[in-house]
Design a protein around this motif. Structure first.
Motif, mmCIF file in Angstrom:
data_model
loop_
_atom_site.group_PDB
_atom_site.id
_atom_site.type_symbol
_atom_site.label_atom_id
_atom_site.label_comp_id
_atom_site.label_asym_id
_atom_site.label_seq_id
_atom_site.Cartn_x
_atom_site.Cartn_y
_atom_site.Cartn_z
ATOM 1 N N SER A 32 1.022 -0.992 -0.159
ATOM 2 C CA SER A 32 0.496 -0.044 -0.123
ATOM 3 C C SER A 32 0.605 1.194 -0.136
ATOM 4 N N CYS A 37 -0.416 3.320 4.668
ATOM 5 C CA CYS A 37 -0.624 2.124 5.536
ATOM 6 C C CYS A 37 -0.855 3.444 6.666
ATOM 7 N N GLY A 116 -5.739 -3.297 4.551
ATOM 8 C CA GLY A 116 -5.100 -3.153 3.002
ATOM 9 C C GLY A 116 -6.431 -4.009 2.289
#
Length: 157
Positions: A32, A37, A116
């Motif tokens: 990501s 994050c 994610g």
């Protein structure tokens, strides 16, 4: 050496747990963009509203997870990670059951998480869904993000 599983509150001082968390941080950043994050760094995991656990089989570190108190009734799962040597052995499920039980014992009504999106996160999303978590809108300070998925579950019986 015992093969029994044990979960302990961890102060993050050991080399093995620090290495596992470094791997966790790197994995998040590899899958990501940095701005998407939301993992807690070492200081964040030591914050007063966070309880961090490690899970071991015998003397070996198998994984970790944390509970962050958002308020008196709502908690967030953080830093769930399984050591590569223990993948597909039920480590994450054991930790998740532990965190849910701890949240209930603290009187929380709701437990949420952010993870994610994309193929690297599919096993985690499937695990959470198997344990009663459902997709939800962003919570706490999170904003909509195509690289984030949000899930929640009620803890009321």
């Amino acid at each position: 050496m015992s093969d029994a599983w044990r979960i302990v509150e961890d102060d993050l001082s050991g080399a093995a747990i620090r290495a596992l968390l470094e791997q966790h941080f790197a994995g998040m950043l590899a899958n990501s963009p940095a701005e998407s994050c939301h993992f807690l760094d070492f200081d964040g995991l030591r914050a007063g509203e966070v309880t961090f656990w490690s899970i071991h089989r015998g003397d070996e570190l198998a994984g970790c997870g944390a509970l962050k108190m958002l308020d008196a009734r709502h908690g967030e799962i953080k830093s769930m990670r399984t050591h590569d040597a223990f993948l597909r052995q039920g480590v994450a499920a054991r930790m998740l059951v532990h965190i849910v039980a701890e949240a209930r014992s603290r009187g929380l009504d709701r437990l949420s998480l952010e993870t994610g999106s994309g193929p690297a996160f599919e096993p985690a999303l499937a695990l959470y869904a198997r344990h009663g978590f459902e997709e939800c809108e962003p919570f706490a300070d999170y904003k909509p993000d195509p690289f984030s998925r949000f899930m929640t579950r009620s803890l009321q019986v």
